[in-house]
Design an enzyme around this catalytic site. Sequence first.
Site, mmCIF file in Angstrom:
data_model
loop_
_atom_site.group_PDB
_atom_site.id
_atom_site.type_symbol
_atom_site.label_atom_id
_atom_site.label_comp_id
_atom_site.label_asym_id
_atom_site.label_seq_id
_atom_site.Cartn_x
_atom_site.Cartn_y
_atom_site.Cartn_z
ATOM 1 N N LYS A 54 26.282 -0.299 15.563
ATOM 2 C CA LYS A 54 26.135 -0.666 14.146
ATOM 3 C C LYS A 54 24.931 -1.579 13.964
ATOM 4 O O LYS A 54 24.134 -1.403 13.035
ATOM 5 C CB LYS A 54 27.434 -1.332 13.642
ATOM 6 C CG LYS A 54 28.592 -0.339 13.496
ATOM 7 C CD LYS A 54 29.946 -0.993 13.268
ATOM 8 C CE LYS A 54 31.053 0.074 13.293
ATOM 9 N NZ LYS A 54 32.403 -0.455 13.066
ATOM 10 N N GLN A 98 35.386 -6.156 13.176
ATOM 11 C CA GLN A 98 35.733 -4.982 13.985
ATOM 12 C C GLN A 98 37.221 -5.001 14.335
ATOM 13 O O GLN A 98 37.754 -6.021 14.780
ATOM 14 C CB GLN A 98 34.863 -4.949 15.253
ATOM 15 C CG GLN A 98 35.021 -3.692 16.087
ATOM 16 C CD GLN A 98 34.528 -2.425 15.397
ATOM 17 O OE1 GLN A 98 33.652 -2.461 14.532
ATOM 18 N NE2 GLN A 98 35.092 -1.290 15.760
ATOM 19 N N ASP A 121 33.603 -2.351 4.734
ATOM 20 C CA ASP A 121 34.530 -1.467 5.440
ATOM 21 C C ASP A 121 35.584 -0.886 4.496
ATOM 22 O O ASP A 121 36.288 0.057 4.852
ATOM 23 C CB ASP A 121 35.261 -2.255 6.539
ATOM 24 C CG ASP A 121 34.812 -1.857 7.929
ATOM 25 O OD1 ASP A 121 34.346 -0.715 8.089
ATOM 26 O OD2 ASP A 121 34.940 -2.682 8.838
HETATM 27 N N1 GUN Z 1 37.738 0.192 14.345
HETATM 28 C C1 GUN Z 1 37.733 1.547 14.388
HETATM 29 N N2 GUN Z 1 37.062 2.035 13.327
HETATM 30 C C2 GUN Z 1 36.640 0.977 12.603
HETATM 31 C C3 GUN Z 1 35.896 0.837 11.403
HETATM 32 O O1 GUN Z 1 35.483 1.800 10.756
HETATM 33 N N3 GUN Z 1 35.667 -0.435 11.005
HETATM 34 C C4 GUN Z 1 36.127 -1.506 11.689
HETATM 35 N N4 GUN Z 1 35.865 -2.710 11.197
HETATM 36 N N5 GUN Z 1 36.821 -1.419 12.783
HETATM 37 C C5 GUN Z 1 37.077 -0.172 13.252
#
Ligand code: GUN
Length: 294
Positions: A54, A98, A121
């Site tokens: 990311k 995350q 998110d």
């Molecule tokens: N863990 C697995 N997929 C995601 C996501 O799209 N965003 C976040 N923050 N954590 C995740």
Amino acid sequence: MSAQIIDGKAISEVIRAEIKAEVEEMKAKYGKVPGLATVLVGERKDSQTYVRSKKKACAEVGITSFGYDLPENISQAELLQIVRELNANPEVHGILVQLPLPAHLDEEEILGAISIEKDVDGFHPLNIGRLSMKRREPLFVPCTPRGCIELLDRMHIPIEGKEAVVLGRSNIVGLPVAMLLLHRNATVTICHSRTRDLPNVVRRADILVAAVGRAEMVRGDWVKPGATVIDVGINAVPDPDKPGGHRLVGDVAFDEVKEVAGAITPVPGGVGPMTIAMLLRNTVDSAKRFYGIQ
Ligand code: GUN
């Protein structure tokens, strides 16, 4: 006949180029740059890999990233304090915590503490609540579900009136993607571990979204001929011939299903790259909203 392969990597590159151009224009015209804060707690290898990708993607399109790598044993109060500081920081337009968080932390409270204006998110209860109701507009839609719909749209695959089956009911993918399909007027069935006669239910799908996290669970004879198959699964399976001793497969048995489906996403190179592209999209949208840029 073999299915059309939906090349998520190529589609995401087009989207990232669009975003890069927008960021350059923002910078040139207004002297402003979008900013994303990534918050990673603990040492999970998969989470570390996702967060690294990311940040790299942010750098490539000109988004500033603010990385917070926090110890596994951080307290709820300390983490909440960091979220509040990021809420108040005008250079941060998106906050990504995350998931999953370590078990001692209260995920619901942390996600609820993120400003809804920075919830790129889309997991804040208010954004999810709005997504779950008719004619309510969430400020952000979760990235992987949004990426699935974007793939269908960019492939010109119609959704309205179609039978859509979602395999899995997670907060991150299954539930929100089902809502998005419903908003687009698909007839939606959500399957889970207690669904009876799963193959027959899956076989109804014109559009199948597989998001259960079980390697190659969906077999060729589960799929209606000509169906579109979106495989969200990323599962590591042992493979001594590969450098790391494993390879990645989806929730769908690709080689079997591609002989039946009309279109299918590969793993890797399908939905995965779209998740990051949608995160960048949400971050730029957030920065534009913050600065009042159209
Ligand atoms: N863990 C697995 N997929 C995601 C996501 O799209 N965003 C976040 N923050 N954590 C995740």
